[in-house]
Motif scaffolding. Structure first.
Motif, PDB file in Angstrom:
ATOM      1  N   GLY A 321       0.796  -1.223   0.000  1.00 60.97           N
ATOM      2  CA  GLY A 321       0.000   0.000   0.000  1.00 60.97           C
ATOM      3  C   GLY A 321       0.832   1.278   0.000  1.00 60.97           C
ATOM      4  N   GLU A 322       2.125   1.158  -0.215  1.00 57.64           N
ATOM      5  CA  GLU A 322       3.001   2.322  -0.166  1.00 57.64           C
ATOM      6  C   GLU A 322       2.780   3.230  -1.373  1.00 57.64           C
ATOM      7  N   ARG A 323       2.909   4.539  -1.137  1.00 55.34           N
ATOM      8  CA  ARG A 323       2.693   5.525  -2.197  1.00 55.34           C
ATOM      9  C   ARG A 323       4.066   5.875  -2.775  1.00 55.34           C
ATOM     10  N   ILE A 324       4.281   5.583  -4.051  1.00 52.35           N
ATOM     11  CA  ILE A 324       5.605   5.832  -4.641  1.00 52.35           C
ATOM     12  C   ILE A 324       5.501   6.790  -5.833  1.00 52.35           C
ATOM     13  N   PRO A 325       6.503   7.687  -5.978  1.00 60.67           N
ATOM     14  CA  PRO A 325       6.427   8.679  -7.061  1.00 60.67           C
ATOM     15  C   PRO A 325       6.672   8.053  -8.444  1.00 60.67           C
ATOM     16  N   ILE A 326       6.089   8.666  -9.440  1.00 63.75           N
ATOM     17  CA  ILE A 326       6.265   8.189 -10.813  1.00 63.75           C
ATOM     18  C   ILE A 326       7.146   9.179 -11.578  1.00 63.75           C
ATOM     19  N   TRP A 327       8.160   8.653 -12.254  1.00 59.09           N
ATOM     20  CA  TRP A 327       9.075   9.457 -13.053  1.00 59.09           C
ATOM     21  C   TRP A 327       9.004   9.014 -14.521  1.00 59.09           C
ATOM     22  N   ALA A 328       9.446   9.925 -15.375  1.00 58.38           N
ATOM     23  CA  ALA A 328       9.654   9.544 -16.776  1.00 58.38           C
ATOM     24  C   ALA A 328      11.164   9.572 -17.018  1.00 58.38           C
ATOM     25  N   ALA A 329      11.700   8.514 -17.598  1.00 58.67           N
ATOM     26  CA  ALA A 329      13.143   8.490 -17.871  1.00 58.67           C
ATOM     27  C   ALA A 329      13.405   7.633 -19.101  1.00 58.67           C
ATOM     28  N   ASP A 330      14.434   8.052 -19.863  1.00 61.84           N
ATOM     29  CA  ASP A 330      14.627   7.382 -21.159  1.00 61.84           C
ATOM     30  C   ASP A 330      15.358   6.046 -21.068  1.00 61.84           C
ATOM     31  N   TYR A 331      15.831   5.680 -19.866  1.00 60.51           N
ATOM     32  CA  TYR A 331      16.441   4.345 -19.792  1.00 60.51           C
ATOM     33  C   TYR A 331      15.385   3.254 -19.803  1.00 60.51           C
ATOM     34  N   VAL A 332      14.147   3.669 -19.602  1.00 64.03           N
ATOM     35  CA  VAL A 332      13.047   2.720 -19.781  1.00 64.03           C
ATOM     36  C   VAL A 332      12.579   2.853 -21.233  1.00 64.03           C
ATOM     37  N   LEU A 333      12.481   1.718 -21.904  1.00 61.92           N
ATOM     38  CA  LEU A 333      12.163   1.719 -23.330  1.00 61.92           C
ATOM     39  C   LEU A 333      10.669   1.557 -23.547  1.00 61.92           C
ATOM     40  N   ALA A 334      10.160   2.299 -24.524  1.00 62.34           N
ATOM     41  CA  ALA A 334       8.717   2.320 -24.756  1.00 62.34           C
ATOM     42  C   ALA A 334       8.196   0.963 -25.198  1.00 62.34           C
ATOM     43  N   ASP A 335       9.006   0.262 -26.000  1.00 58.85           N
ATOM     44  CA  ASP A 335       8.432  -0.939 -26.609  1.00 58.85           C
ATOM     45  C   ASP A 335       8.987  -2.222 -26.015  1.00 58.85           C
ATOM     46  N   TYR A 336       9.392  -2.182 -24.775  1.00 58.76           N
ATOM     47  CA  TYR A 336       9.801  -3.419 -24.106  1.00 58.76           C
ATOM     48  C   TYR A 336       8.902  -3.610 -22.899  1.00 58.76           C
ATOM     49  N   GLY A 337       8.461  -4.839 -22.689  1.00 59.98           N
ATOM     50  CA  GLY A 337       7.555  -5.105 -21.571  1.00 59.98           C
ATOM     51  C   GLY A 337       6.347  -4.200 -21.707  1.00 59.98           C
ATOM     52  N   HIS A 338       6.061  -3.424 -20.646  1.00 60.08           N
ATOM     53  CA  HIS A 338       4.930  -2.491 -20.722  1.00 60.08           C
ATOM     54  C   HIS A 338       5.396  -1.051 -20.815  1.00 60.08           C
ATOM     55  N   GLY A 339       6.663  -0.843 -21.053  1.00 58.91           N
ATOM     56  CA  GLY A 339       7.162   0.537 -21.152  1.00 58.91           C
ATOM     57  C   GLY A 339       7.205   1.221 -19.792  1.00 58.91           C
ATOM     58  N   ALA A 340       7.106   0.417 -18.733  1.00 65.44           N
ATOM     59  CA  ALA A 340       7.095   0.980 -17.378  1.00 65.44           C
ATOM     60  C   ALA A 340       7.772  -0.012 -16.445  1.00 65.44           C
ATOM     61  N   VAL A 341       8.498   0.481 -15.443  1.00 67.82           N
ATOM     62  CA  VAL A 341       9.136  -0.432 -14.501  1.00 67.82           C
ATOM     63  C   VAL A 341       8.824  -0.032 -13.070  1.00 67.82           C
ATOM     64  N   MET A 342       8.819  -1.053 -12.200  1.00 64.57           N
ATOM     65  CA  MET A 342       8.857  -0.788 -10.769  1.00 64.57           C
ATOM     66  C   MET A 342      10.343  -0.681 -10.459  1.00 64.57           C
ATOM     67  N   ALA A 343      10.770   0.456  -9.938  1.00 70.73           N
ATOM     68  CA  ALA A 343      12.203   0.634  -9.732  1.00 70.73           C
ATOM     69  C   ALA A 343      12.591   0.122  -8.352  1.00 70.73           C
ATOM     70  N   VAL A 344      13.593  -0.764  -8.336  1.00 75.86           N
ATOM     71  CA  VAL A 344      14.084  -1.342  -7.083  1.00 75.86           C
ATOM     72  C   VAL A 344      15.569  -0.999  -6.990  1.00 75.86           C
ATOM     73  N   PRO A 345      15.873   0.214  -6.536  1.00 72.65           N
ATOM     74  CA  PRO A 345      17.260   0.684  -6.633  1.00 72.65           C
ATOM     75  C   PRO A 345      18.254  -0.172  -5.845  1.00 72.65           C
ATOM     76  N   ALA A 346      17.818  -0.819  -4.769  1.00 74.03           N
ATOM     77  CA  ALA A 346      18.785  -1.592  -3.989  1.00 74.03           C
ATOM     78  C   ALA A 346      19.328  -2.766  -4.799  1.00 74.03           C
ATOM     79  N   HIS A 347      18.546  -3.232  -5.769  1.00 71.87           N
ATOM     80  CA  HIS A 347      18.916  -4.487  -6.445  1.00 71.87           C
ATOM     81  C   HIS A 347      19.034  -4.375  -7.961  1.00 71.87           C
ATOM     82  N   ASP A 348      18.826  -3.203  -8.508  1.00 73.18           N
ATOM     83  CA  ASP A 348      18.985  -3.022  -9.953  1.00 73.18           C
ATOM     84  C   ASP A 348      19.879  -1.803 -10.176  1.00 73.18           C
ATOM     85  N   GLN A 349      20.968  -1.995 -10.924  1.00 72.37           N
ATOM     86  CA  GLN A 349      21.971  -0.945 -11.041  1.00 72.37           C
ATOM     87  C   GLN A 349      21.419   0.317 -11.715  1.00 72.37           C
ATOM     88  N   ARG A 350      20.626   0.132 -12.767  1.00 67.09           N
ATOM     89  CA  ARG A 350      20.101   1.323 -13.463  1.00 67.09           C
ATOM     90  C   ARG A 350      19.217   2.142 -12.522  1.00 67.09           C
TER      91      ARG A 350
END
Ligand code: ANZ
Length: 842
Positions: A321-350
């Motif tokens: 139920g946590e409220r997390i901010p939404i950003w737009a960034a070009d390292y996320v690609l429009a045509d891969y997956g759903h064009g959106a990611v849940m960002a987990v900075p502790a475990h994903d380098q990007r």
């Protein structure tokens, strides 16, 4: 007559082959087993070059080999004759692309013939013939019917100079591969083929090809398809009814998602920004424009400095139920997956780089210090002893914790290993209805529209109401209009759009005014099914005859450059599966085996005009003759390796051919002579060659076969000069074997030898003689006799010697007697005929 003269020999046999057409494969009563050997067909860009000669030599060796083994071999050739270079040449010279194309085809054909390539010249096809491209159109319509050909609007790479769409591979460092101008993104409505529907099959069926395709090509295909397994997670967004779904390979880390990132160039990002405050909207707009100037390749570069803008909107994490901010960034690609990611900075380098740059929270949810069975331990014994355990603090180290470990800060997942937690999280999401197991692929649908003239017209009519109407089958082919009055200069829309008489047609539904689709197809469509067209190249009632496909296809051996390792092969595999699903073929892979030849290079680098190091094939052929060039290609090394033309010796090849050829003139026995009485050593050498050739050729060790031929030729020479002379029957036997094996590599010389040996049929079908097993037995072998582990004697014995016989000889040998002396022999181990081990005591 007694001097080897390649020019005379070529001039003798080429006309004979031309007239007799020995490589036709059209006899329905022929019951021999079949092989389909196919070379990748060429693009008619000028005359053949050294690389072509190499590829066609190897394909030809294989085709000729199977013929000698008693197979009917289909070995056809055609031309991949649509495409941009013809159009470029036409624009430059103000001629019709047809003129340039068909003149080049004629020239290449003559060179192939001169090269002695054993193609079936009655099956030639050109993809730019209406008789061929009619069937591209048929295939397109079949796929349209099935929903596999469709139109959609999307962002495409656009070269403003060439005024055309570019594939991702044609964009190099953000610039057009052809003209070096900066490529931009443009939204266009284009035709696509739904290859993504076949992603799983294209991937899984690669397993069938393991071992018969180069492993490098299999790996490239797998990468290109790029299947990832994981989950989809649905997030609620404040102020929005519909949820936002993300794809993740790490659903186990959902408790560590501290923000969400959306590709700026998506409808979703635009919509979320539109619902935010004015400043956010402006920042987003600027950022979107910046993104559109950034190449795909840069966006995928994980080391690039992260950029992005907050959208001032919030998502709710479904598990806590946590409220997390939404950003737009070009390292996320429009045509891969759903064009959106849940960002987990502790475990994903990007995500971590992004979080650090923009001050977003980092929460560790996998304790990568915790031991997990089967995983490489992070904490070693020494670390435990010294207490020197790394802190779980990616925000200060800057390094994401990507490895194995046990879950923490994750409620019900705490203590689970990563892989168990992935499974558990998927269960939790599925039961809550907020997520599910999912796969995603790198593979994109195949964009086939080209705004160009020289290609297959797309057989669709656009009704006034916007309806897409297939051209009725009876009206195929939709022929290209003449270029008269058309401007082929690139201008962003197809030149065909200006062919008023052509483009304006009555609507097939009611005769009202309508327009043809002005685009043409990517030429990879043409080459995706051409192997099937060779099976009935003149059939004007169907693309190919399924009964013939049943007999010949799939291709047994495909030969061509590694440059086609991805796209051509992938598209051909895809279309084969489509044809299978439509019921036209009974197999799902088009090429059972693949050989990638290396390149012909010069002094370590590729031949190119700019380097000025081009070796001209025609000059080489004039100087050394076709056979010497072919033999040089085969002798240079394994066919997969590059051939450095500066390191090889066509002169040496020509000399060898002359030596071999002369032998045929020295044989004085008749073809029906009984070989039995011939020189035994020479006979054994001949039969060893006959015995080894099949294994060597089938393993593509052409160079070894040539080396073996050279040895045998030397031995024949010796036998003639030092022994019984050309009247020895073994000399005839050996020289005939040389001619037949040589026919794979040097067909002209071999043919001439064969006729000098007194035969009237072509050598191409003479067949390998069966090796006589009695002659394969070595006369004697060396047996090694050891006493207490030391070699004490070597004795020559018959290869068939019995163990007890060998033991007797060993015990009696002088070396053994000396070594044993008066000690007692306690054990004898005999491995006849090679080794005897004697153990002593005392
Ligand atoms: C959360 C997460 C946590 C991820 C973690 C990875 C590691 P592959 O393996 O290449 O398929 N992703 C998803 N869609 C994306 C897009 N359109 N553009 C850029 N990145 C995208 O990568 C899948 C991972 O890449 C996904 O898993 C997602 O980040 C990111 F510790 O989700 B992951």
């Amino acid at each position: 007559e007694n001097d080897y003269d390649f020019a005379r020999i070529e001039a003798t046999w080429l006309p004979v082959w031309e007239e007799k057409r020995p490589f036709r494969t059209d006899d329905p009563d022929d019951k021999r087993p079949r092989k389909y050997v196919l070379d990748m067909f060429p693009y008619p860009s000028g005359d053949l070059h050294m690389g072509h000669a190499e590829a066609y030599t190897f394909g030809d060796v294989i085709a000729r080999y199977w013929r000698q083994q008693g197979f009917r071999v289909l070995h056809p050739i055609g031309w991949d004759s649509f495409g941009l270079p013809a159009e470029g040449a036409a624009i430059k010279r103000g001629i019709d692309p047809r003129e340039w194309t068909y003149a080049n085809i004629e020239q290449q054909k003559q060179s192939m013939k001169r090269l002695g390539a054993s193609f079936d010249w009655d099956r030639v096809l050109h993809t730019s013939d209406p008789e061929y491209y009619k069937w591209n159109q048929w295939l397109f319509l079949k796929m349209f019917e099935k929903g596999l050909a469709y139109r959609k609007a999307s962002w495409v790479n656009w070269c403003p100079f060439d005024q055309t769409v570019l594939a991702n591979e044609q964009v190099v460092d953000g610039r057009c591969e052809r003209c070096d101008n900066v490529v931009v993104k443009k939204q266009l409505t284009q035709w696509y083929l739904k290859i993504t529907d076949y992603a799983d099959r294209l991937l899984d069926d690669l397993n069938q090809l393991e071992g018969s395709w180069p492993s490098k090509v299999l790996a490239m295909q797998r990468n290109w398809i790029g299947r990832s397994k994981g989950a989809e997670v649905d997030f609620t967004v404040e102020g929005r009814d519909a949820k936002v779904t993300v794809f993740t390979t790490r659903p186990d880390t959902l408790f560590g998602a501290t923000f969400m990132v959306i590709a700026p160039d998506t409808d979703l990002a635009a919509e979320l920004a539109a619902g935010a405050d004015a400043e956010t909207r402006m920042r987003f707009q600027d950022y979107l424009e910046q993104t559109q100037r950034t190449s795909e390749i840069d966006r995928q570069d994980a080391t690039r400095e992260k950029t992005g803008v907050p959208l001032n909107r919030y998502a709710i994490n479904p598990v806590n139920g946590e409220r997390i901010p939404i950003w737009a960034a070009d390292y996320v690609l429009a045509d891969y997956g759903h064009g959106a990611v849940m960002a987990v900075p502790a475990h994903d380098q990007r995500d971590l780089d992004f979080a650090i740059k923009f001050g977003l929270p980092v929460r560790v949810v996998v304790d990568t210090n915790a031991p997990v069975t089967g995983a490489i331990p992070v904490i070693t014994e020494e670390m435990l002893e010294s207490g020197d355990i790394p802190a779980l603090d990616p925000a200060s180290t800057g390094v994401a914790l990507a490895g194995e470990g046990r879950l923490m800060n994750s409620g019900p997942l705490d203590g689970l290993s990563k892989s168990n937690a992935i499974g558990r999280m998927i269960q939790l999401l599925e039961s809550a209805g907020t997520g599910r197991a999912a796969k995603t692929y790198r593979l994109r649908d195949w964009l086939i529209s080209r705004q160009r003239y020289w290609g297959t017209p797309i057989p669709i009519i656009h009704g006034e109401d916007g309806e897409l109407i297939p051209v009725p089958f009876e009206q195929l082919p939709v022929r290209l209009p003449s270029t008269e009055g058309l401007d082929l200069q690139p201008k962003g829309t197809s030149p065909l759009g200006a062919a008023e008489d052509w483009v304006n047609v009555p609507d097939p539904r009611d005769g009202s005014p309508a327009r043809r689709d002005p685009d043409t197809m990517d030429t990879f469509v043409d080459s995706s099914w051409y192997p099937l067209r060779f099976l009935s190249p003149n059939d004007d009632t169907q693309a190919f005859d399924p009964a013939e496909a049943e007999k010949w296809a799939p291709v047994d051996q495909y030969v061509g450059g590694v440059t086609h390792a991805i796209l051509h092969l992938l598209y051909a595999r895809f279309i084969t599966k489509v044809l299978f699903d439509l019921g036209y073929v009974s197999f799902t892979e088009p090429f059972s085996a693949l050989l990638n030849q290396g390149m012909v290079i010069m002094e370590g680098s590729a031949m190119s005009k700019s380097r000025g190091n081009i070796v001209r094939l025609s000059e080489q052929l004039d100087q050394y003759g076709s056979d010497a060039i072919r033999l040089t290609m085969a002798f240079a090394g394994p066919p997969e390796d590059d051939i450095d033309w500066a390191d090889v010796s066509p002169t040496g090849s020509a000399k060898f051919l002359a030596r071999a050829w002369r032998l045929a003139g020295e044989v004085t026995t008749a073809p029906d002579v009984d070989w039995k009485g011939g020189d035994a050593a020479l006979r054994r050498a001949t039969h060893r060659l006959l015995n080894d050739v099949p294994g060597l050729v089938e393993a593509f060790k052409f160079n070894v076969v040539v080396a073996r031929l050279m040895e045998l030729v030397n031995q024949i020479r010796k036998t003639i000069d030092q022994g019984p002379g050309g009247g020895d029957p073994a000399v005839r036997e050996a020289t005939e074997a040389v001619a037949v094996v040589l026919s794979l590599f040097a067909p002209y010389t071999a043919e001439d030898m064969w006729h000098r040996l007194g035969y009237t049929d072509t050598v191409a079908f003479a067949g390998f003689r069966k090796a006589d097993p009695d002659l394969l037995i070595e006369e004697s072998v060396t047996s090694i006799i050891q006493v207490d582990g030391k070699v004490r004697d070597r004795i020559e014995v018959a290869p068939t010697i019995a163990s007890d016989e060998l033991e007797k000889l060993a015990r009696a040998s002088a070396g053994v007697q000396r070594a044993v002396g008066d000690r007692e022999i306690v054990n004898v181990i005999v491995r006849a005929p090679r080794v005897v081990n004697i153990a002593t005591k005392g």
